[in-house]
Design an enzyme around this catalytic site. Structure first.
Site, PDB file in Angstrom:
ATOM      1  N   CYS A 252       0.840  -1.201   0.000  1.00  0.00           N
ATOM      2  CA  CYS A 252       0.000   0.000   0.000  1.00  0.00           C
ATOM      3  C   CYS A 252       0.874   1.250   0.000  1.00  0.00           C
ATOM      4  CB  CYS A 252      -0.908  -0.016   1.230  1.00  0.00           C
ATOM      5  SG  CYS A 252      -2.024   1.409   1.319  1.00  0.00           S
TER       6      CYS A 252
ATOM      7  N   ASP B  75       0.458   3.784   1.677  1.00  0.00           N
ATOM      8  CA  ASP B  75       0.391   4.391   3.010  1.00  0.00           C
ATOM      9  C   ASP B  75       1.773   4.795   3.529  1.00  0.00           C
ATOM     10  OD1 ASP B  75       0.178   4.560   5.976  1.00  0.00           O
ATOM     11  OD2 ASP B  75      -1.891   3.969   5.581  1.00  0.00           O
TER      12      ASP B  75
ATOM     13  N   ARG C  37       2.868   4.988   6.345  1.00  0.00           N
ATOM     14  CA  ARG C  37       3.340   4.227   7.515  1.00  0.00           C
ATOM     15  C   ARG C  37       3.906   2.861   7.129  1.00  0.00           C
ATOM     16  NH1 ARG C  37      -2.419   4.449  10.202  1.00  0.00           N
ATOM     17  NH2 ARG C  37      -2.831   4.016   7.993  1.00  0.00           N
TER      18      ARG C  37
ATOM     19  N   HIS D 190      -2.125  -4.108   5.221  1.00  0.00           N
ATOM     20  CA  HIS D 190      -1.757  -3.617   6.562  1.00  0.00           C
ATOM     21  C   HIS D 190      -2.988  -3.257   7.383  1.00  0.00           C
ATOM     22  CE1 HIS D 190      -2.386   0.800   5.857  1.00  0.00           C
ATOM     23  NE2 HIS D 190      -2.302   0.402   4.604  1.00  0.00           N
TER      24      HIS D 190
HETATM   25 ZN   LIG Z   1      -3.384   1.105   3.051  1.00  0.00          ZN
END
Ligand SMILES: [Zn+2]
Length: 222
Positions: free
Chosen positions: A55, A57, A59, A111
């Site tokens: 992803c 993302d 993080r 995640h």
């Molecule tokens: Zn994600």
């Protein structure tokens, strides 16, 4: 609004872009000192062992949380690590990584707390994100009873897991991947990254020998 000198000075101290540019110089110098061979080796080419599909993302920086280094992981990331069968971008990355870089491992990683997965569990109109998240919403519909029986956080975790399994199924339908499994033992893995602890969990995704043989047979009789 006019920024004062103090505001500008404070922003430049806390702005992550400016900080990143400064830290990059320190990182490059320190890495060159600690590992003098790394940059000259990387400058001559790459031989990553892992293709990572994850992803976007912020993080989820795979090389960082794997504790690996530049040159170790070839990466494709998009919103909610969705693999559309006809998507040119992910298809080109997979083809290049498997056929030319000859990676040994293909990872699809979802995640916890994934915004894309949470969005797919709802029905909000999200513009261009709606067609992007469509495969996730299809997965949700196919597993609606199960997901509705769970508290929302658990349902999001389950949908993230189902999405990883679906992604691996799409990867496994590519001829370049099937050939690499047969010819040189390419391995596929499904992972979930916990953004709250930094820990990866492996999903049990191993196809039996028979399933892989059946897929290969079907592919080679087409
Ligand atoms: Zn994600």
């Amino acid at each position: 609004m006019t920024l004062s000198r103090t505001d500008i000075a404070r922003a430049s101290l806390t702005d992550r872009y400016a900080t990143g540019l400064r830290l990059n110089k320190e990182w490059a110098a320190q890495t060159a000192r600690n590992q003098p061979e790394l940059f000259p080796t990387l400058a001559s080419g790459q031989t990553p062992q892992i293709l990572w599909i994850g992803c976007s993302d912020s993080r989820c920086p795979e090389t960082t949380f794997l504790g690996l280094e530049p040159g170790d992981v070839f990466v494709h990331r998009n919103i909610a690590n969705v693999l559309h069968p006809g998507d040119l971008s992910s298809s080109a990355v997979i083809e290049y990584a498997v056929q030319y870089l000859r990676v040994n491992h293909v990872v699809v990683c979802g995640h916890t707390s994934c915004g894309g997965v949470a969005a797919a569990l709802g029905n909000k109109n999200l513009g261009i994100l709606d067609p992007w998240l469509f495969p996730l919403r299809q997965l949700r519909e196919r597993n609606l009873k199960l997901l509705q029986s769970m508290p929302s956080e658990e349902a999001a975790g389950k949908l993230a897991e189902l999405n990883v399994r679906e992604g691996l199924n799409i990867v496994k339908q590519k001829s370049v991947v099937l050939n690499a499994i047969r010819e040189r033992g390419l391995q596929l893995h499904g992972l979930i990254y916990d953004v709250g602890s930094g820990v990866l969990s492996e999903l049990d995704t191993e196809d039996s020998e028979e399933v892989i043989r059946a897929r290969l047979t079907a592919f080679h009789t087409e």
